[in-house]
Design a protein around this motif. Sequence first.
Motif, mmCIF file in Angstrom:
data_model
loop_
_atom_site.group_PDB
_atom_site.id
_atom_site.type_symbol
_atom_site.label_atom_id
_atom_site.label_comp_id
_atom_site.label_asym_id
_atom_site.label_seq_id
_atom_site.Cartn_x
_atom_site.Cartn_y
_atom_site.Cartn_z
ATOM 1 N N ASP A 9 0.832 -1.202 0.000
ATOM 2 C CA ASP A 9 0.000 0.000 0.000
ATOM 3 C C ASP A 9 0.867 1.253 0.000
ATOM 4 O OD1 ASP A 9 -2.301 -1.509 -0.084
ATOM 5 O OD2 ASP A 9 -2.939 -1.020 1.963
ATOM 6 N N ALA A 10 1.933 1.238 0.775
ATOM 7 C CA ALA A 10 2.833 2.398 0.836
ATOM 8 C C ALA A 10 3.471 2.674 -0.526
ATOM 9 C CB ALA A 10 3.913 2.183 1.896
ATOM 10 N N GLU A 11 3.839 1.618 -1.233
ATOM 11 C CA GLU A 11 4.430 1.786 -2.567
ATOM 12 C C GLU A 11 3.416 2.339 -3.557
ATOM 13 O OE1 GLU A 11 7.894 -1.655 -2.578
ATOM 14 O OE2 GLU A 11 5.816 -2.249 -2.940
ATOM 15 N N TRP A 12 2.173 1.842 -3.503
ATOM 16 C CA TRP A 12 1.125 2.372 -4.384
ATOM 17 C C TRP A 12 0.868 3.848 -4.078
ATOM 18 C CZ3 TRP A 12 0.159 0.546 -8.803
ATOM 19 C CH2 TRP A 12 0.082 -0.815 -9.057
ATOM 20 N N LYS A 13 0.775 4.187 -2.807
ATOM 21 C CA LYS A 13 0.537 5.580 -2.420
ATOM 22 C C LYS A 13 1.662 6.481 -2.921
ATOM 23 C CE LYS A 13 -2.265 4.651 1.657
ATOM 24 N NZ LYS A 13 -2.341 4.682 3.127
ATOM 25 N N ALA A 14 2.896 6.041 -2.779
ATOM 26 C CA ALA A 14 4.047 6.835 -3.227
ATOM 27 C C ALA A 14 4.030 6.989 -4.751
ATOM 28 C CB ALA A 14 5.353 6.185 -2.766
ATOM 29 N N PRO A 48 -9.840 15.892 -26.996
ATOM 30 C CA PRO A 48 -9.388 14.682 -27.705
ATOM 31 C C PRO A 48 -8.104 14.117 -27.090
ATOM 32 C CG PRO A 48 -9.931 16.425 -29.262
ATOM 33 C CD PRO A 48 -9.929 17.051 -27.894
ATOM 34 N N GLY A 49 -8.055 12.796 -26.979
ATOM 35 C CA GLY A 49 -6.875 12.131 -26.440
ATOM 36 C C GLY A 49 -7.195 10.734 -25.970
ATOM 37 N N GLN A 50 -6.351 10.235 -25.079
ATOM 38 C CA GLN A 50 -6.479 8.874 -24.561
ATOM 39 C C GLN A 50 -6.538 8.890 -23.038
ATOM 40 O OE1 GLN A 50 -3.000 6.870 -25.973
ATOM 41 N NE2 GLN A 50 -3.666 6.905 -28.096
ATOM 42 N N TYR A 51 -7.291 7.949 -22.511
ATOM 43 C CA TYR A 51 -7.388 7.756 -21.071
ATOM 44 C C TYR A 51 -6.623 6.481 -20.723
ATOM 45 C CZ TYR A 51 -11.063 11.280 -21.173
ATOM 46 O OH TYR A 51 -11.760 12.441 -21.347
ATOM 47 N N ALA A 52 -5.717 6.595 -19.762
ATOM 48 C CA ALA A 52 -4.878 5.472 -19.348
ATOM 49 C C ALA A 52 -5.105 5.177 -17.869
ATOM 50 C CB ALA A 52 -3.404 5.813 -19.589
ATOM 51 N N CYS A 53 -4.637 4.034 -17.428
ATOM 52 C CA CYS A 53 -4.694 3.658 -16.014
ATOM 53 C C CYS A 53 -3.747 4.568 -15.232
ATOM 54 C CB CYS A 53 -4.280 2.197 -15.860
ATOM 55 S SG CYS A 53 -4.166 1.654 -14.142
ATOM 56 N N ILE A 54 -4.234 5.182 -14.172
ATOM 57 C CA ILE A 54 -3.411 6.071 -13.353
ATOM 58 C C ILE A 54 -2.289 5.301 -12.655
ATOM 59 C CG2 ILE A 54 -4.873 5.948 -11.276
ATOM 60 C CD1 ILE A 54 -3.004 9.075 -12.565
ATOM 61 N N CYS A 55 -2.484 4.006 -12.429
ATOM 62 C CA CYS A 55 -1.467 3.217 -11.712
ATOM 63 C C CYS A 55 -0.314 2.767 -12.600
ATOM 64 C CB CYS A 55 -2.118 1.992 -11.076
ATOM 65 S SG CYS A 55 -3.218 2.384 -9.710
ATOM 66 N N CYS A 56 -0.627 2.227 -13.776
ATOM 67 C CA CYS A 56 0.430 1.637 -14.601
ATOM 68 C C CYS A 56 0.599 2.274 -15.971
ATOM 69 C CB CYS A 56 0.192 0.134 -14.756
ATOM 70 S SG CYS A 56 -1.229 -0.270 -15.814
#
Length: 136
Positions: A9-14, A48-56
């Motif tokens: 969780d700490a790594e994801w938050k960072a 106009p553009g692309q939506y990506a996953c905020i995580c990866c």
Amino acid sequence: MTKQTTRTDAEWKALLAEKGAEPLAFEVTRHAATERPFTGKYEDHWTPGQYACICCGAKLFESDTKFDAGCGWPSFWQAAIPGAIEERVDRSHGWVRTETLCAQCGAHLGHVFDDGPAPTGLRYCMNSASLDFKPE
């Protein structure tokens, strides 16, 4: 099948903080929280553009598949790439829905419903906090 990225969780938050993600992004993507309707930054966003996953960073949706569903969340009628979105049954909150996750990292994105427009009839109802927008 989701390729789970193993992080604490700490790594994801960072990681999310480093990307400048909104504060709710961690709870949405890693613990399946939902932002309140009509509050997300991409709900009324039409550039106009692309939506990506905020995580990866995996490409999830193209802006030309976005539509105004009136539900309060960004909605799309098709994923950008076949297999980009994983689906699974969600029985939380007393009803059955189809949860959507990033197939690359397992981030919770939102839900998909069968009340969308042609040609797919689908409504991918996403949390803005799970998305990162890249303009054309």
